[in-house]
Motif scaffolding. Structure first.
Motif, PDB file in Angstrom:
ATOM      1  N   PRO A  11       0.845  -1.204   0.000  1.00 50.11           N
ATOM      2  CA  PRO A  11       0.000   0.000   0.000  1.00 50.11           C
ATOM      3  C   PRO A  11       0.877   1.250   0.000  1.00 50.11           C
ATOM      4  CG  PRO A  11      -0.560  -1.470   1.829  1.00 50.11           C
ATOM      5  CD  PRO A  11       0.650  -2.029   1.163  1.00 50.11           C
ATOM      6  N   SER A  12       0.424   2.255  -0.669  1.00 53.90           N
ATOM      7  CA  SER A  12       1.154   3.510  -0.733  1.00 53.90           C
ATOM      8  C   SER A  12       0.471   4.538   0.145  1.00 53.90           C
ATOM      9  CB  SER A  12       1.201   4.018  -2.178  1.00 53.90           C
ATOM     10  OG  SER A  12       1.733   5.322  -2.210  1.00 53.90           O
ATOM     11  N   ARG A  13       1.287   5.265   0.897  1.00 53.06           N
ATOM     12  CA  ARG A  13       0.732   6.326   1.751  1.00 53.06           C
ATOM     13  C   ARG A  13       0.301   7.527   0.920  1.00 53.06           C
ATOM     14  NH1 ARG A  13       5.370   5.654   6.121  1.00 53.06           N
ATOM     15  NH2 ARG A  13       4.485   3.852   7.154  1.00 53.06           N
ATOM     16  N   ASN A  14       0.789   7.591  -0.316  1.00 51.56           N
ATOM     17  CA  ASN A  14       0.497   8.746  -1.169  1.00 51.56           C
ATOM     18  C   ASN A  14      -0.598   8.473  -2.192  1.00 51.56           C
ATOM     19  OD1 ASN A  14       2.560  10.180   0.120  1.00 51.56           O
ATOM     20  ND2 ASN A  14       4.095   9.281  -1.228  1.00 51.56           N
ATOM     21  N   ALA A  15      -1.298   7.379  -2.045  1.00 50.03           N
ATOM     22  CA  ALA A  15      -2.332   7.018  -3.012  1.00 50.03           C
ATOM     23  C   ALA A  15      -3.702   6.987  -2.340  1.00 50.03           C
ATOM     24  CB  ALA A  15      -2.037   5.661  -3.626  1.00 50.03           C
ATOM     25  N   ALA A  16      -4.705   7.315  -3.120  1.00 49.58           N
ATOM     26  CA  ALA A  16      -6.089   7.228  -2.648  1.00 49.58           C
ATOM     27  C   ALA A  16      -6.790   6.155  -3.473  1.00 49.58           C
ATOM     28  CB  ALA A  16      -6.794   8.566  -2.819  1.00 49.58           C
ATOM     29  N   TYR A  17      -7.593   5.351  -2.834  1.00 47.26           N
ATOM     30  CA  TYR A  17      -8.301   4.279  -3.509  1.00 47.26           C
ATOM     31  C   TYR A  17      -9.798   4.524  -3.379  1.00 47.26           C
ATOM     32  CZ  TYR A  17      -3.738   2.102  -3.101  1.00 47.26           C
ATOM     33  OH  TYR A  17      -2.393   1.846  -3.181  1.00 47.26           O
ATOM     34  N   HIS A  18     -10.503   4.395  -4.476  1.00 46.24           N
ATOM     35  CA  HIS A  18     -11.945   4.621  -4.486  1.00 46.24           C
ATOM     36  C   HIS A  18     -12.614   3.480  -5.236  1.00 46.24           C
ATOM     37  CE1 HIS A  18     -11.422   8.749  -3.091  1.00 46.24           C
ATOM     38  NE2 HIS A  18     -10.415   8.817  -3.934  1.00 46.24           N
ATOM     39  N   VAL A  19     -13.615   2.880  -4.637  1.00 44.35           N
ATOM     40  CA  VAL A  19     -14.404   1.863  -5.317  1.00 44.35           C
ATOM     41  C   VAL A  19     -15.421   2.598  -6.182  1.00 44.35           C
ATOM     42  CG1 VAL A  19     -16.020  -0.040  -5.045  1.00 44.35           C
ATOM     43  CG2 VAL A  19     -14.089   0.187  -3.469  1.00 44.35           C
ATOM     44  N   ILE A  20     -15.346   2.384  -7.484  1.00 50.28           N
ATOM     45  CA  ILE A  20     -16.263   3.092  -8.380  1.00 50.28           C
ATOM     46  C   ILE A  20     -17.341   2.174  -8.944  1.00 50.28           C
ATOM     47  CG2 ILE A  20     -14.585   4.859  -8.998  1.00 50.28           C
ATOM     48  CD1 ILE A  20     -14.179   3.296 -11.649  1.00 50.28           C
ATOM     49  N   GLY A  21     -17.208   0.897  -8.689  1.00 52.79           N
ATOM     50  CA  GLY A  21     -18.219  -0.042  -9.144  1.00 52.79           C
ATOM     51  C   GLY A  21     -18.128  -1.328  -8.350  1.00 52.79           C
ATOM     52  N   SER A  22     -19.261  -1.872  -7.983  1.00 46.75           N
ATOM     53  CA  SER A  22     -19.308  -3.144  -7.261  1.00 46.75           C
ATOM     54  C   SER A  22     -20.682  -3.759  -7.474  1.00 46.75           C
ATOM     55  CB  SER A  22     -19.059  -2.936  -5.761  1.00 46.75           C
ATOM     56  OG  SER A  22     -20.162  -2.274  -5.162  1.00 46.75           O
ATOM     57  N   GLY A  23     -20.800  -5.007  -7.106  1.00 42.15           N
ATOM     58  CA  GLY A  23     -22.098  -5.657  -7.199  1.00 42.15           C
ATOM     59  C   GLY A  23     -23.142  -4.950  -6.363  1.00 42.15           C
ATOM     60  N   ARG A  24     -22.764  -4.525  -5.173  1.00 40.21           N
ATOM     61  CA  ARG A  24     -23.725  -3.837  -4.293  1.00 40.21           C
ATOM     62  C   ARG A  24     -24.147  -2.501  -4.879  1.00 40.21           C
ATOM     63  NH1 ARG A  24     -27.035  -5.142   0.072  1.00 40.21           N
ATOM     64  NH2 ARG A  24     -28.125  -3.206   0.407  1.00 40.21           N
ATOM     65  N   LEU A  25     -23.196  -1.752  -5.448  1.00 44.13           N
ATOM     66  CA  LEU A  25     -23.550  -0.475  -6.073  1.00 44.13           C
ATOM     67  C   LEU A  25     -24.507  -0.683  -7.241  1.00 44.13           C
ATOM     68  CD1 LEU A  25     -20.109   1.387  -6.021  1.00 44.13           C
ATOM     69  CD2 LEU A  25     -22.128   1.880  -4.621  1.00 44.13           C
ATOM     70  N   ALA A  26     -24.289  -1.739  -8.027  1.00 43.61           N
ATOM     71  CA  ALA A  26     -25.193  -2.039  -9.147  1.00 43.61           C
ATOM     72  C   ALA A  26     -26.590  -2.373  -8.637  1.00 43.61           C
ATOM     73  CB  ALA A  26     -24.633  -3.180  -9.990  1.00 43.61           C
ATOM     74  N   LEU A  27     -26.669  -3.179  -7.575  1.00 41.78           N
ATOM     75  CA  LEU A  27     -27.973  -3.518  -7.000  1.00 41.78           C
ATOM     76  C   LEU A  27     -28.677  -2.283  -6.446  1.00 41.78           C
ATOM     77  CD1 LEU A  27     -27.064  -6.821  -5.149  1.00 41.78           C
ATOM     78  CD2 LEU A  27     -28.695  -6.596  -7.035  1.00 41.78           C
TER      79      LEU A  27
END
Length: 182
Positions: A11-27
């Motif tokens: 993991p990088s301390r200088n990176a941001a991670y964002h979930v932009i799509g998932s099964g739950r988001l689709a539902l």
């Protein structure tokens, strides 16, 4: 230059991670669309796995309690045991055909893979209407026989009820929607 897959990188301390799509988001998005259309929509589960036939029977039991104007959604990826003399099918068309045989009358349903490909069916999935079995009988289609030989896709193609999207370029999960019209 070779790059390690992201899962293998620290993991990088200088990176941001964002979930932009998932099964739950689709539902959740599908549920909102149904609510905007006047349905009372409820996401049951986003992690349905195991045999498609078992999932269909579980959903049929839940469908018995749906009132007019209600919708039930689920996601997850089931599995199908492919018979030796398999026809065209996949987990979503198998789920729907088994649901058609087990559910109470008057049910509408959709089961589809978000990537646009459901096994060997040549479709993302299919739709089920209250008259699916009657139309099939009129065409001489034997629903239990199609199910037994792994040809649920052929069954829905013959009815014109296969959902043909082509590859979508994404895959977050399967989507199942059961509803009763008001």
């Amino acid at each position: 230059m070779l790059h390690a897959p992201a899962a293998l990188l620290p993991p990088s301390r200088n990176a941001a991670y964002h979930v932009i799509g998932s099964g739950r988001l689709a539902l959740d998005a599908a549920a909102r669309a149904l609510e905007d259309a006047g349905y009372a929509a409820r996401v049951w589960r986003d992690d349905v796995t195991g045999d498609a036939l078992t999932a269909a029977h579980d959903h049929a039991r839940l469908a018995a309690d749906l009132q007019p104007g209600e919708a039930l959604l689920s996601g997850g990826e089931t599995t199908v045991t492919v018979p030796a003399a398999a026809g065209r099918g996949g987990r979503n068309t198998t789920f729907l055909l088994a649901l058609a045989l087990a559910a109470p009358p008057g049910l509408y349903a959709l089961a589809a893979d978000t990537d646009g490909v459901d096994g060997t069916a040549g479709a993302a999935g299919a739709v089920l209407t209250p008259d699916t079995l009657a139309r099939a009988a009129h065409l001489g289609l034997n629903a239990p026989a199609h199910l037994a030989r792994g040809d649920a896709g052929g069954f829905f193609h013959a009815l014109g009820d296969a959902l043909l999207t082509g590859p979508t370029g994404t895959n977050v999960n399967d989507l199942r929607v059961l509803l009763r019209t008001p």
